[in-house]
Design a protein around this motif. Structure first.
Motif, PDB file in Angstrom:
ATOM      1  N   GLU A  89      43.187  42.143  55.966  1.00 22.99           N
ATOM      2  CA  GLU A  89      41.804  42.484  56.287  1.00 22.99           C
ATOM      3  C   GLU A  89      40.898  42.026  55.157  1.00 22.99           C
ATOM      4  OE1 GLU A  89      41.140  46.548  57.437  1.00 22.99           O
ATOM      5  OE2 GLU A  89      43.183  46.693  58.208  1.00 22.99           O
ATOM      6  N   GLN A  90      39.658  41.708  55.506  1.00 18.25           N
ATOM      7  CA  GLN A  90      38.718  41.289  54.472  1.00 18.25           C
ATOM      8  C   GLN A  90      38.088  42.515  53.822  1.00 18.25           C
ATOM      9  OE1 GLN A  90      36.096  38.487  56.366  1.00 18.25           O
ATOM     10  NE2 GLN A  90      37.527  36.831  56.004  1.00 18.25           N
ATOM     11  N   HIS A  91      38.083  42.530  52.492  1.00 17.35           N
ATOM     12  CA  HIS A  91      37.519  43.616  51.696  1.00 17.35           C
ATOM     13  C   HIS A  91      36.507  43.014  50.744  1.00 17.35           C
ATOM     14  CE1 HIS A  91      40.427  46.678  52.966  1.00 17.35           C
ATOM     15  NE2 HIS A  91      41.297  45.689  52.978  1.00 17.35           N
TER      16      HIS A  91
END
Length: 98
Positions: A89-91
């Motif tokens: 996931e993009q953080h």
């Protein structure tokens, strides 16, 4: 400092590792809002943490000049975003710089 410190890998928004961009690694200590003033660390550009920077708000980071120069090739790093790559996931976190 809270006593927590991690080494985290990240890439730069717009230059993800999957598209041939570089993945970087940095020491990422967790510090309190007044850490920089207590330690006497001056702000070179951007802003320090403030009361609006909470767990539920968009994540922000302060980086030193050496990291800003290395990662952003002597461009202004304020407002740029990095993505921590520890999950799929993009953080994204926005840079405030120091």
């Amino acid at each position: 400092m809270s006593g927590q410190s991690n080494t985290s890998r990240f890439d730069v928004e717009g230059h993800p590792k999957t598209s041939g961009g570089e993945e970087y690694e940095a020491n990422t200590p967790t510090v309190s809002q007044n850490y920089f003033s207590v330690m006497g660390i001056p702000l070179r550009s951007g802003r320090f943490f403030n009361a609006q920077d909470q767990d539920k708000s968009p994540h922000v980071l302060i980086v030193n000049q050496a990291m800003a120069d290395l990662v952003f090739h002597n461009q202004n790093a304020v407002g740029k975003r990095i993505n921590f790559t520890y999950t799929n996931e993009q953080h994204y976190s926005r840079l405030l710089e120091s």
